[in-house]
Design a protein around this motif. Structure first.
Motif, PDB file in Angstrom:
ATOM      1  N   MET A 230       0.499  -0.993   0.273  1.00 62.91           N
ATOM      2  CA  MET A 230      -0.036  -0.118  -0.353  1.00 62.91           C
ATOM      3  C   MET A 230       0.868   1.252   0.026  1.00 62.91           C
ATOM      4  SD  MET A 230      -1.538  -0.346   3.687  1.00 62.91           S
ATOM      5  CE  MET A 230      -0.842  -0.381   5.228  1.00 62.91           C
ATOM      6  N   GLY A 231       1.980   1.194   0.291  1.00 66.17           N
ATOM      7  CA  GLY A 231       3.101   2.455   0.138  1.00 66.17           C
ATOM      8  C   GLY A 231       3.172   2.593  -1.303  1.00 66.17           C
ATOM      9  N   CYS A 232       2.961   1.994  -1.670  1.00 74.32           N
ATOM     10  CA  CYS A 232       3.337   2.004  -3.337  1.00 74.32           C
ATOM     11  C   CYS A 232       2.492   2.577  -4.337  1.00 74.32           C
ATOM     12  CB  CYS A 232       3.910   1.140  -3.971  1.00 74.32           C
ATOM     13  SG  CYS A 232       5.684   0.238  -3.278  1.00 74.32           S
ATOM     14  N   LEU A 233       1.130   2.478  -3.608  1.00 73.49           N
ATOM     15  CA  LEU A 233       0.145   3.328  -4.291  1.00 73.49           C
ATOM     16  C   LEU A 233       0.624   4.687  -4.895  1.00 73.49           C
ATOM     17  CD1 LEU A 233      -3.112   2.521  -2.019  1.00 73.49           C
ATOM     18  CD2 LEU A 233      -1.985   1.053  -3.980  1.00 73.49           C
ATOM     19  N   PRO A 234      -0.088   5.242  -5.627  1.00 67.84           N
ATOM     20  CA  PRO A 234       0.397   6.495  -6.650  1.00 67.84           C
ATOM     21  C   PRO A 234       0.283   7.545  -5.249  1.00 67.84           C
ATOM     22  CG  PRO A 234      -0.285   5.800  -8.276  1.00 67.84           C
ATOM     23  CD  PRO A 234      -0.372   4.830  -6.937  1.00 67.84           C
ATOM     24  N   GLY A 239       1.997  11.043  -1.143  1.00 66.76           N
ATOM     25  CA  GLY A 239       2.106  11.658   0.358  1.00 66.76           C
ATOM     26  C   GLY A 239       3.143  11.387   1.711  1.00 66.76           C
ATOM     27  N   ASN A 240       3.884  10.992   0.887  1.00 70.13           N
ATOM     28  CA  ASN A 240       5.392  10.032   1.186  1.00 70.13           C
ATOM     29  C   ASN A 240       6.326  12.157   2.125  1.00 70.13           C
ATOM     30  OD1 ASN A 240       7.517   8.646   2.216  1.00 70.13           O
ATOM     31  ND2 ASN A 240       7.939   8.083   1.087  1.00 70.13           N
ATOM     32  N   ALA A 243      10.496  10.699   1.625  1.00 70.86           N
ATOM     33  CA  ALA A 243      10.840  10.638   0.571  1.00 70.86           C
ATOM     34  C   ALA A 243      10.164  10.462  -0.957  1.00 70.86           C
ATOM     35  CB  ALA A 243      11.964   8.954   0.100  1.00 70.86           C
ATOM     36  N   PRO A 244       9.719  12.190  -1.238  1.00 72.10           N
ATOM     37  CA  PRO A 244       8.481  12.261  -1.649  1.00 72.10           C
ATOM     38  C   PRO A 244       8.457  11.881  -3.595  1.00 72.10           C
ATOM     39  CG  PRO A 244       8.883  14.063  -1.013  1.00 72.10           C
ATOM     40  CD  PRO A 244       9.926  13.722  -0.616  1.00 72.10           C
ATOM     41  N   GLY A 245       8.364  11.232  -3.701  1.00 74.90           N
ATOM     42  CA  GLY A 245       7.379  10.469  -4.813  1.00 74.90           C
ATOM     43  C   GLY A 245       8.047   8.688  -4.897  1.00 74.90           C
ATOM     44  N   GLU A 246       8.702   8.504  -3.697  1.00 78.08           N
ATOM     45  CA  GLU A 246       9.349   6.964  -3.378  1.00 78.08           C
ATOM     46  C   GLU A 246       7.641   6.497  -2.660  1.00 78.08           C
ATOM     47  OE1 GLU A 246      11.389   6.215  -4.565  1.00 78.08           O
ATOM     48  OE2 GLU A 246      12.071   7.871  -5.596  1.00 78.08           O
ATOM     49  N   CYS A 308      -5.904   8.191 -14.290  1.00 78.36           N
ATOM     50  CA  CYS A 308      -6.497   9.586 -14.458  1.00 78.36           C
ATOM     51  C   CYS A 308      -5.868  10.581 -14.123  1.00 78.36           C
ATOM     52  CB  CYS A 308      -7.685   9.360 -13.614  1.00 78.36           C
ATOM     53  SG  CYS A 308      -8.592  10.674 -12.625  1.00 78.36           S
ATOM     54  N   GLY A 309      -6.281  12.179 -15.005  1.00 79.17           N
ATOM     55  CA  GLY A 309      -5.635  13.249 -14.111  1.00 79.17           C
ATOM     56  C   GLY A 309      -4.285  13.373 -14.603  1.00 79.17           C
ATOM     57  N   THR A 310      -3.360  13.991 -13.303  1.00 74.58           N
ATOM     58  CA  THR A 310      -2.101  13.812 -12.921  1.00 74.58           C
ATOM     59  C   THR A 310      -1.265  12.592 -12.553  1.00 74.58           C
ATOM     60  OG1 THR A 310      -1.826  14.593 -10.586  1.00 74.58           O
ATOM     61  CG2 THR A 310      -2.156  16.107 -12.752  1.00 74.58           C
ATOM     62  N   GLY A 311      -2.574  11.513 -12.396  1.00 68.21           N
ATOM     63  CA  GLY A 311      -2.281  10.706 -11.924  1.00 68.21           C
ATOM     64  C   GLY A 311      -1.830  10.194 -10.912  1.00 68.21           C
ATOM     65  N   LEU A 312      -1.431  11.322  -9.867  1.00 64.21           N
ATOM     66  CA  LEU A 312      -0.696  11.602  -8.785  1.00 64.21           C
ATOM     67  C   LEU A 312      -1.570  11.615  -7.409  1.00 64.21           C
ATOM     68  CD1 LEU A 312       1.928  14.227  -9.270  1.00 64.21           C
ATOM     69  CD2 LEU A 312       2.613  11.788  -8.840  1.00 64.21           C
ATOM     70  N   PHE A 313      -3.123  12.113  -6.850  1.00 62.30           N
ATOM     71  CA  PHE A 313      -3.784  11.703  -6.388  1.00 62.30           C
ATOM     72  C   PHE A 313      -5.109  12.302  -7.002  1.00 62.30           C
ATOM     73  CE2 PHE A 313      -3.879  16.062  -7.751  1.00 62.30           C
ATOM     74  CZ  PHE A 313      -5.086  17.048  -7.505  1.00 62.30           C
TER      75      PHE A 313
END
Length: 362
Positions: A230-234, A239-240, A243-246, A308-313
């Motif tokens: 679950m830590g690898c969900l976009p 929200g990490n 380490a943002p993005g990781e 979907c969208g930016t795919g980030l959130f």
């Protein structure tokens, strides 16, 4: 008449009887592994549209969800198409999509081959369901009781209903929201449980109680699906803070620990204690983790962002607000939105679970 003459006279009949006997035995052996229906409890990973019928914003019954489903219509599934449980149903020779129990258009024939009681944003912890006002696991179990009664009052009768319930495969897919929506975001549970491990123990106790209840109601064949990384969900990468993005490796470690307790302790315990129970643990962590780490090896181009969208959130209604940025080919993406896999990823998960675990019920 001599004995050899008698033998020659009746030998063809003896051979026929032996063949019939072997055929009946083979059929009986094959039937013992048959699954009558797929019955599902859980969250958005297996919700096929129940949230469409309750007052909650945790919905996906709008475009672009369902873009690649039959006729391109949204169903309430949080994906561009089918879910893993739909593929599993088809693999067992049952309908290629599992209906949502709250759909009032369902016939008894529809219900008798499988149904999902799942509700997006729910958890094992009833407090998790309260965050988005969705269906708790306790309420899903109440719906299951109602389901049994509906079958018994139908043309199937009591005996037919008992057979469906006894021979059905029960799939549980729930737990992620308890951690990422509840424990790590709200203070109440953290005040009660000092560590994620203590909270996980509480959740496993709730899982045990739910499994025992379905067993008491006649269920025998069950699968409890482990948590994915679950830590690898976009959304969790986004929200990490450390380490943002990781991938959030703390979340992943919690998922692995939960899975280890589920597989190594709860499953064998219940198989020992509950007569006739065949409970299996479905491992999905390793599969999704491998795909996320090396998506190109599996034919994907992007595992860090959703389609979907930016795919980030984006997830839920946020996906409908950003359709101008929707990816063209969801098959190239591991995730459809910032939380949920694409149909193609779900098909990979389903095949892995069938090959490694659920084949024992085929």
């Amino acid at each position: 008449m001599s004995s050899p003459s008698l033998l020659r006279r009746y030998l063809p009949w003896l051979v026929l009887l032996l063949l019939l006997r072997d055929g009946v035995a083979a059929a009986a052996g094959k039937g013992s592994g048959k699954v009558s229906a797929i019955i599902v409890f859980g969250d958005s990973s297996v919700d096929t549209g129940n949230n469409n019928f309750i007052p909650t914003i945790a919905r996906s019954n709008f475009w672009p969800y369902g873009r690649d489903f039959a006729d391109g219509l949204p169903t309430g599934r949080f994906s561009n198409g089918r879910l893993a449980t739909d593929f599993i149903s088809e693999a067992f020779g049952l309908p290629p999509s599992i209906p949502a129990y709250l759909d009032t258009n369902l016939t008894i024939d529809d219900l008798a081959t499988g149904v999902s009681f799942a509700s997006a944003s729910t958890g094992l912890d009833n407090a998790t369901a309260g965050i988005m006002s969705v269906i708790t696991i306790s309420e899903q179990l109440e719906y299951f009781k109602e389901y049994r009664e509906r079958l018994a009052l139908s043309k199937l009768g009591e005996a037919g209903a008992e057979e469906v319930v006894r021979e059905a495969l029960y799939i549980w897919s729930v737990g992620t929201n308890d951690f990422i929506e509840n424990y790590y975001n709200l203070p109440q549970r953290r005040a009660q449980y000092a560590t994620a491990a203590e909270y996980a123990a509480y959740l496993l106790g709730l899982a045990e109680a739910a499994i025992r209840e379905v067993h008491a109601l006649g269920g025998r064949k069950m699968d409890f699906t482990g948590l994915t990384p679950m830590g690898c969900l976009p959304a969790e990468r986004m929200g990490n803070r450390a380490a943002p993005g990781e991938c959030n490796e703390e979340y992943n470690a919690v998922a692995r620990s939960f899975n280890a307790k589920l597989q190594g302790e709860l499953v064998p315990k219940l198989n020992r204690e509950l007569p006739g129970l065949r409970l299996v643990y479905a491992e999905t962590y390793g599969v999704l983790d491998a795909v996320v780490r090396k998506p190109q090896d599996y034919g994907f181009e992007n595992a860090e962002r959703g389609c979907c969208g930016t795919g980030l959130f984006e997830a839920g209604y946020f996906c409908s607000f950003s359709t101008s940025m929707l990816c063209r080919n969801a098959n190239k993406y591991v995730f459809f939105d910032a939380i949920h896999p694409t149909e193609r990823m779900y098909s990979i998960l389903a095949q892995s679970v069938i090959d490694t675990t659920l084949h024992v019920f085929l």
